[in-house]
Scaffold this motif. Structure first.
Motif, PDB file in Angstrom:
ATOM      1  N   CYS A  55      -1.334   7.186  10.026  1.00 19.67           N
ATOM      2  CA  CYS A  55      -1.685   7.618   8.546  1.00 19.67           C
ATOM      3  C   CYS A  55      -1.426   6.188   7.730  1.00 19.67           C
ATOM      4  N   TRP A  56      -1.940   6.005   6.618  1.00 26.11           N
ATOM      5  CA  TRP A  56      -1.707   5.172   5.692  1.00 26.11           C
ATOM      6  C   TRP A  56      -1.871   5.122   4.255  1.00 26.11           C
ATOM      7  N   LEU A  57      -1.235   4.292   3.496  1.00 24.59           N
ATOM      8  CA  LEU A  57      -1.523   4.615   1.939  1.00 24.59           C
ATOM      9  C   LEU A  57      -1.563   3.176   1.475  1.00 24.59           C
ATOM     10  N   ALA A  58      -2.531   2.864   0.876  1.00 19.13           N
ATOM     11  CA  ALA A  58      -2.694   1.423   0.496  1.00 19.13           C
ATOM     12  C   ALA A  58      -3.186   1.344  -1.148  1.00 19.13           C
ATOM     13  N   SER A  59      -2.770   0.423  -1.874  1.00 24.97           N
ATOM     14  CA  SER A  59      -3.035  -0.105  -3.094  1.00 24.97           C
ATOM     15  C   SER A  59      -2.506   1.215  -4.041  1.00 24.97           C
ATOM     16  N   GLY A  60      -1.589   2.249  -3.480  1.00 25.71           N
ATOM     17  CA  GLY A  60      -0.845   2.947  -4.121  1.00 25.71           C
ATOM     18  C   GLY A  60      -1.670   4.550  -4.490  1.00 25.71           C
ATOM     19  N   SER A  61      -3.158   4.243  -4.111  1.00 28.80           N
ATOM     20  CA  SER A  61      -3.951   5.584  -4.324  1.00 28.80           C
ATOM     21  C   SER A  61      -5.004   5.937  -3.255  1.00 28.80           C
ATOM     22  N   HIS A  62      -5.164   4.927  -2.506  1.00 26.94           N
ATOM     23  CA  HIS A  62      -6.034   5.165  -1.252  1.00 26.94           C
ATOM     24  C   HIS A  62      -5.276   5.396   0.050  1.00 26.94           C
ATOM     25  N   TYR A  63      -5.531   6.747   0.585  1.00 30.77           N
ATOM     26  CA  TYR A  63      -4.883   7.639   1.677  1.00 30.77           C
ATOM     27  C   TYR A  63      -6.099   7.457   2.669  1.00 30.77           C
ATOM     28  N   ARG A  64      -5.476   7.391   4.202  1.00 31.04           N
ATOM     29  CA  ARG A  64      -5.904   7.844   5.384  1.00 31.04           C
ATOM     30  C   ARG A  64      -5.201   8.764   6.056  1.00 31.04           C
ATOM     31  N   SER A  65      -5.533   9.858   6.426  1.00 28.36           N
ATOM     32  CA  SER A  65      -4.716  10.767   7.203  1.00 28.36           C
ATOM     33  C   SER A  65      -4.727  10.401   8.489  1.00 28.36           C
ATOM     34  N   PHE A  66      -3.861  11.234   9.379  1.00 31.65           N
ATOM     35  CA  PHE A  66      -3.808  11.035  10.934  1.00 31.65           C
ATOM     36  C   PHE A  66      -5.054  11.258  11.451  1.00 31.65           C
ATOM     37  N   THR A  70     -10.178  10.018   4.732  1.00 29.45           N
ATOM     38  CA  THR A  70      -9.780   9.290   3.610  1.00 29.45           C
ATOM     39  C   THR A  70     -10.066   9.879   2.248  1.00 29.45           C
ATOM     40  N   PHE A  71      -9.319   9.495   1.200  1.00 31.23           N
ATOM     41  CA  PHE A  71      -9.336   9.928  -0.275  1.00 31.23           C
ATOM     42  C   PHE A  71      -8.446   9.344  -0.875  1.00 31.23           C
ATOM     43  N   ASP A  72      -8.806   9.270  -2.203  1.00 29.07           N
ATOM     44  CA  ASP A  72      -7.969   8.606  -3.258  1.00 29.07           C
ATOM     45  C   ASP A  72      -7.357   9.661  -4.101  1.00 29.07           C
ATOM     46  N   PHE A  73      -6.137   9.424  -4.470  1.00 31.39           N
ATOM     47  CA  PHE A  73      -5.245  10.358  -5.111  1.00 31.39           C
ATOM     48  C   PHE A  73      -4.398   9.469  -6.284  1.00 31.39           C
ATOM     49  N   MET A  74      -4.537   9.877  -7.501  1.00 31.11           N
ATOM     50  CA  MET A  74      -3.684   8.982  -8.506  1.00 31.11           C
ATOM     51  C   MET A  74      -2.428   9.473  -8.966  1.00 31.11           C
ATOM     52  N   GLY A  75      -2.073  10.530  -8.532  1.00 36.33           N
ATOM     53  CA  GLY A  75      -0.677  11.191  -9.013  1.00 36.33           C
ATOM     54  C   GLY A  75       0.369  10.452  -9.102  1.00 36.33           C
ATOM     55  N   THR A  76       1.296  10.838 -10.128  1.00 35.51           N
ATOM     56  CA  THR A  76       2.632  10.046 -10.290  1.00 35.51           C
ATOM     57  C   THR A  76       3.619  11.070 -10.152  1.00 35.51           C
ATOM     58  N   ILE A 111       3.519   2.209  -5.664  1.00 32.61           N
ATOM     59  CA  ILE A 111       4.501   2.671  -4.895  1.00 32.61           C
ATOM     60  C   ILE A 111       5.629   2.226  -5.314  1.00 32.61           C
ATOM     61  N   GLY A 112       6.457   3.215  -5.944  1.00 29.71           N
ATOM     62  CA  GLY A 112       7.907   2.806  -6.349  1.00 29.71           C
ATOM     63  C   GLY A 112       9.000   2.842  -5.201  1.00 29.71           C
ATOM     64  N   SER A 113       8.735   3.800  -4.371  1.00 35.50           N
ATOM     65  CA  SER A 113       9.921   3.474  -3.204  1.00 35.50           C
ATOM     66  C   SER A 113       9.224   4.674  -2.149  1.00 35.50           C
ATOM     67  N   ILE A 114       9.779   4.598  -0.962  1.00 36.70           N
ATOM     68  CA  ILE A 114       9.685   5.459  -0.100  1.00 36.70           C
ATOM     69  C   ILE A 114      10.892   5.882   0.641  1.00 36.70           C
ATOM     70  N   ASN A 115      10.892   7.357   1.020  1.00 37.90           N
ATOM     71  CA  ASN A 115      12.016   7.863   1.500  1.00 37.90           C
ATOM     72  C   ASN A 115      11.910   8.364   3.039  1.00 37.90           C
ATOM     73  N   VAL A 116      12.913   8.191   3.802  1.00 38.23           N
ATOM     74  CA  VAL A 116      12.616   8.627   5.238  1.00 38.23           C
ATOM     75  C   VAL A 116      13.885   9.671   5.379  1.00 38.23           C
TER      76      VAL A 116
END
Length: 223
Positions: A55-66, A70-76, A111-116
């Motif tokens: 799965c990936w997230l690119a440019s802060g709003s473009h997603y591709r699931s496992f 693919t979809f775009d999502f702009m939420g903050t 993307i401000g940060s990621i948490n694992v």
């Protein structure tokens, strides 16, 4: 047993007995140091090629699931990319989250940060803090190994690679691109914006209660 023979005259030679040494058989998975998964078959450890979903997230709003949706999502907000949603106690509890922020003078989010999160450890990677991560809110330089080697964090090229002992991998470039990989064993046992990894893209991006298509409900404020 072997024989080494040498000489310079016909019918004249000298030699000595030698012992042919073979490498010892590996006795454990630790001896093999497999890149993928290791299994013990008939008492012998064997490296097994692992199959992953990505799965990936690119440019802060473009997603591709496992499963390839693919979809775009702009939420903050802080959103769950993937987490364990199975009650099977043999699977480890974990989550991968992304914090989205609004870009200045822009309509898109970044993307401000990621948490694992796994066990009692939270690894946070903050945008532009290259070469560093925060472990339970304490800054650490790379590479690091945590939980007796079950969680490893290192730099790979221009990105940070977070690896768990159950083969979860998270790659983040300290900017606007996140990649999450999970092994096939988690198929149908995860949920989040990355979907459930069951091979069917039509049921991805479901809400936590299983209802369809409400991406924003995976934000922390909506859970």
């Amino acid at each position: 047993m072997g024989l080494l023979v040498f000489g310079f005259e016909s019918n004249t030679g000298y030699g000595f007995a030698g012992l042919c040494i073979t490498a010892p058989e590996p006795v454990s998975c630790e001896d093999l140091m497999c890149e993928g998964r290791c299994e013990v078959v008939d008492g012998q450890p064997k490296c097994v090629q692992e199959t992953f979903s990505t799965c990936w997230l690119a440019s802060g709003s473009h997603y591709r699931s496992f499963d390839g949706k693919t979809f775009d999502f702009m939420g903050t907000c802080t959103y769950t990319l993937t987490t364990l949603c199975s009650s099977d106690p043999t699977f480890p509890t974990f989550s991968v989250e992304v914090q989205k922020e609004k870009k200045e003078n822009s309509k898109v989010s970044s993307i401000g940060s990621i948490n694992v999160r796994v066990d009692n450890v939270t690894v946070t990677v903050v945008q532009a803090e290259n070469g560093m991560v925060r472990v339970n809110n304490h800054s650490s330089r790379l590479p690091i190994s945590l939980s007796c080697g079950k969680l490893r964090v290192r730099q790979k090229g221009k990105s940070v690679l977070i690896q768990l002992d159950f083969m979860l991998k998270v790659l983040y470039d300290w900017d606007d691109h996140v990649v999450v990989k999970i092994p096939a064993a988690f198929s149908g046992r995860v949920c989040g914006l990355c979907g459930n990894s069951n091979g069917n893209p039509q049921d991805d991006a479901q809400a936590p209660d299983g209802s369809g298509g409400i991406s924003w409900s995976w934000g922390r404020a909506g859970r």
